[in-house]
Design an enzyme around this catalytic site. Sequence first.
Site, PDB file in Angstrom:
ATOM      1  N   GLU A  79       0.853  -1.199   0.000  1.00 49.68           N
ATOM      2  CA  GLU A  79       0.000   0.000   0.000  1.00 49.68           C
ATOM      3  C   GLU A  79       0.885   1.244   0.000  1.00 49.68           C
ATOM      4  OE1 GLU A  79      -2.113   0.945   3.731  1.00 49.68           O
ATOM      5  OE2 GLU A  79      -1.462  -1.025   4.410  1.00 49.68           O
ATOM      6  N   CYS A 111      -3.402  -3.605   4.626  1.00 49.92           N
ATOM      7  CA  CYS A 111      -2.525  -4.673   5.155  1.00 49.92           C
ATOM      8  C   CYS A 111      -2.966  -6.062   4.713  1.00 49.92           C
ATOM      9  CB  CYS A 111      -2.497  -4.619   6.679  1.00 49.92           C
ATOM     10  SG  CYS A 111      -1.968  -3.039   7.303  1.00 49.92           S
ATOM     11  N   HIS A 233      -2.583 -10.057  12.384  1.00 51.16           N
ATOM     12  CA  HIS A 233      -1.964  -8.840  11.837  1.00 51.16           C
ATOM     13  C   HIS A 233      -1.567  -7.956  13.020  1.00 51.16           C
ATOM     14  CE1 HIS A 233      -1.135  -5.107   9.962  1.00 51.16           C
ATOM     15  NE2 HIS A 233      -2.239  -4.522  10.430  1.00 51.16           N
TER      16      HIS A 233
HETATM   17  P1  HMG Z   1      -3.788   6.740  21.402  1.00 48.82           P
HETATM   18  O1  HMG Z   1      -5.219   7.095  21.221  1.00 48.82           O
HETATM   19  O2  HMG Z   1      -2.789   7.844  21.388  1.00 48.82           O
HETATM   20  O3  HMG Z   1      -3.531   5.923  22.709  1.00 48.82           O
HETATM   21  O4  HMG Z   1      -3.348   5.719  20.308  1.00 48.82           O
HETATM   22  P2  HMG Z   1      -4.493   5.582  23.943  1.00 48.82           P
HETATM   23  O5  HMG Z   1      -4.677   6.798  24.763  1.00 48.82           O
HETATM   24  O6  HMG Z   1      -5.708   4.839  23.490  1.00 48.82           O
HETATM   25  O7  HMG Z   1      -3.512   4.554  24.666  1.00 48.82           O
HETATM   26  C1  HMG Z   1      -3.218   3.345  24.099  1.00 48.82           C
HETATM   27  C2  HMG Z   1      -3.244   2.299  25.206  1.00 48.82           C
HETATM   28  O8  HMG Z   1      -2.175   2.618  26.126  1.00 48.82           O
HETATM   29  C3  HMG Z   1      -4.512   2.309  26.063  1.00 48.82           C
HETATM   30  O9  HMG Z   1      -4.774   0.980  26.426  1.00 48.82           O
HETATM   31  C4  HMG Z   1      -4.127   3.109  27.282  1.00 48.82           C
HETATM   32  O10 HMG Z   1      -4.884   2.811  28.437  1.00 48.82           O
HETATM   33  C5  HMG Z   1      -2.691   2.680  27.441  1.00 48.82           C
HETATM   34  P3  HMG Z   1      -6.110   0.218  25.947  1.00 48.82           P
HETATM   35  O11 HMG Z   1      -7.254   1.102  26.292  1.00 48.82           O
HETATM   36  O12 HMG Z   1      -5.961   0.087  24.466  1.00 48.82           O
HETATM   37  O13 HMG Z   1      -6.076  -1.083  26.660  1.00 48.82           O
HETATM   38  N1  HMG Z   1      -1.878   3.651  28.184  1.00 48.82           N
HETATM   39  C6  HMG Z   1      -0.978   3.312  29.115  1.00 48.82           C
HETATM   40  N2  HMG Z   1      -0.606   2.119  29.600  1.00 48.82           N
HETATM   41  C7  HMG Z   1       0.369   2.092  30.569  1.00 48.82           C
HETATM   42  N3  HMG Z   1       0.951   3.232  31.052  1.00 48.82           N
HETATM   43  C8  HMG Z   1       0.596   4.437  30.589  1.00 48.82           C
HETATM   44  C9  HMG Z   1      -0.402   4.522  29.574  1.00 48.82           C
HETATM   45  N4  HMG Z   1      -0.970   5.534  28.886  1.00 48.82           N
HETATM   46  C10 HMG Z   1      -1.870   4.996  28.029  1.00 48.82           C
HETATM   47  N5  HMG Z   1       1.185   5.536  31.069  1.00 48.82           N
HETATM   48  C11 HMG Z   1      -4.125   4.122  18.704  1.00 48.82           C
HETATM   49  C12 HMG Z   1      -3.803   4.376  20.153  1.00 48.82           C
HETATM   50  C13 HMG Z   1      -4.268   2.635  18.449  1.00 48.82           C
HETATM   51  C14 HMG Z   1      -5.451   4.802  18.372  1.00 48.82           C
HETATM   52  C15 HMG Z   1      -2.981   4.718  17.834  1.00 48.82           C
HETATM   53  O14 HMG Z   1      -1.774   4.030  18.062  1.00 48.82           O
HETATM   54  C16 HMG Z   1      -3.285   4.713  16.356  1.00 48.82           C
HETATM   55  O15 HMG Z   1      -4.002   5.554  15.830  1.00 48.82           O
HETATM   56  N6  HMG Z   1      -2.657   3.766  15.595  1.00 48.82           N
HETATM   57  C17 HMG Z   1      -2.816   3.664  14.165  1.00 48.82           C
HETATM   58  C18 HMG Z   1      -4.019   2.842  13.797  1.00 48.82           C
HETATM   59  C19 HMG Z   1      -3.880   1.397  14.179  1.00 48.82           C
HETATM   60  O16 HMG Z   1      -2.790   0.884  14.349  1.00 48.82           O
HETATM   61  N7  HMG Z   1      -5.023   0.688  14.257  1.00 48.82           N
HETATM   62  C20 HMG Z   1      -5.007  -0.721  14.558  1.00 48.82           C
HETATM   63  C21 HMG Z   1      -6.194  -1.471  13.949  1.00 48.82           C
HETATM   64  S1  HMG Z   1      -6.359  -1.119  12.199  1.00 48.82           S
HETATM   65  C22 HMG Z   1      -5.066  -2.031  11.469  1.00 48.82           C
HETATM   66  O17 HMG Z   1      -4.461  -2.839  12.105  1.00 48.82           O
HETATM   67  C23 HMG Z   1      -4.743  -1.728  10.042  1.00 48.82           C
HETATM   68  C24 HMG Z   1      -3.481  -0.932   9.801  1.00 48.82           C
HETATM   69  O18 HMG Z   1      -2.342  -1.735  10.006  1.00 48.82           O
HETATM   70  C25 HMG Z   1      -3.500  -0.300   8.412  1.00 48.82           C
HETATM   71  C26 HMG Z   1      -3.772  -1.188   7.208  1.00 48.82           C
HETATM   72  O19 HMG Z   1      -4.616  -2.064   7.196  1.00 48.82           O
HETATM   73  O20 HMG Z   1      -3.143  -0.878   6.182  1.00 48.82           O
HETATM   74  C27 HMG Z   1      -3.353   0.246  10.773  1.00 48.82           C
END
Ligand code: HMG
Length: 388
Positions: A79, A111, A233
């Site tokens: 991609e 992906c 994935h």
């Molecule tokens: P965010 O919103 O900045 O993070 O990003 P958050 O506030 O949700 O925190 C993440 C986790 O860390 C949470 O845990 C927090 O509680 C924890 P959860 O609620 O998930 O259990 N946390 C802590 N833990 C310990 N100590 C601390 C602390 N602070 C927070 N101090 C988000 C998270 C996934 C949204 C971001 O990384 C993102 O936007 N990522 C990109 C999208 C993505 O990877 N999506 C995954 C599914 S889609 C997919 O896999 C396809 C993809 O690969 C693309 C394709 O297909 O081509 C992305």
Amino acid sequence: MTVGIDLIHFSTSDYFLGLDTYAKEKSVDLDKFHIGIGQEKMSIAPPDEDIITLAAKAADPILAQINKDEITAVLFATESGIDQSKSAGAFLHGLLQLPNRCRTVEFKHACYAGTAALQMATKMVTANPKEKILVIAADIAKYDIDSSGEATQGCGAVAMLITENPRILSIEPGSGYYTEDVNDFWRPNHRETALVDGKYSTKVYLSSLKHAWDNFVEETGRNFYDIDAFCYHIPFSRMTEKAHKTLIKKVGAKIDDATFKLQTEAGQVYNRIVGNSYSASLYIGFCSFLDNANASLEGKRFGFFSYGSGCVAEFFTGIIQPGYQDLLMADSHRQQIESRQELNYQQYLAFYHSGDTTKENVNYPATNHGKYRLKGIEHHIRQYEKKD
Ligand code: HMG
């Protein structure tokens, strides 16, 4: 006759940014990355590394072990496309000097495309066992600076040789599919970086897993206990834990923590320090499992969940073949990861902003230490070089 993965090898770039450096720069608690999303490092590509050089680096050790004139097709999943018309496979075909009696085509769906290419290759070899197909999945995951996805960047490529009577994994017939037109992650043509609705994307990933599983069960009659190990994935390694918990809850399975770890943990070792590599990520996870499991996996059934935002998902299985350990290229995988050079935040930004490929003519300094390099662009044509 069985069909599947005869050889598999992956590559990543020569540089990384530590999430410790990143956390300090952004004044965020490091545990958010190390524990919350389960990531420690992101492989970062310098301007003279792209999906073609990563793919060549991934394929090279496979080609060294076979007669490359026997390759009948290159199916290239990505991609991070570099041309709207010419397929990435054609660039790679030239760089690797593959035979002319070989077709190449590019596969795209986020992906998921690596799995689409792998399954297409499996069907082609089943139809004609003389075929030997090189499947490539290669991507550079790049998000906007200061966006939620930035900490999950990474890059890598996987090369897989698909043949009859494969020596590593025979792929079993019967898959579960799920497709739905959603906007959780996308990259319009004019953008170099992806746009994402992060939290929504994790929800769609998990609901797609449940749907694909239902379809897999309907198609194959298999159940959770028929599967010994699970590769999901991996956009960030904590997603594996979320996915496995979701599946266990859905099927009502009773397993203890030790079994949970045995079923999933070895698959996350590399991804935690490479980052997301989109289409390659599931298969870098598979390499991680093969290289890091502490007992033989011979005869074990693996379940694979492939998810591509947008979204397309598939659940399928395969059986690890006797003697597979002799074919693994774990030393090369580890050596690449360990020899990466660490970037400070300013160096990361310099790489991030320097890959402008819209100009008619560009020369890139030699920063990528590998055998294959993107030298520059002449009259809008990418120029690659191979160092001997
Ligand atoms: P965010 O919103 O900045 O993070 O990003 P958050 O506030 O949700 O925190 C993440 C986790 O860390 C949470 O845990 C927090 O509680 C924890 P959860 O609620 O998930 O259990 N946390 C802590 N833990 C310990 N100590 C601390 C602390 N602070 C927070 N101090 C988000 C998270 C996934 C949204 C971001 O990384 C993102 O936007 N990522 C990109 C999208 C993505 O990877 N999506 C995954 C599914 S889609 C997919 O896999 C396809 C993809 O690969 C693309 C394709 O297909 O081509 C992305």
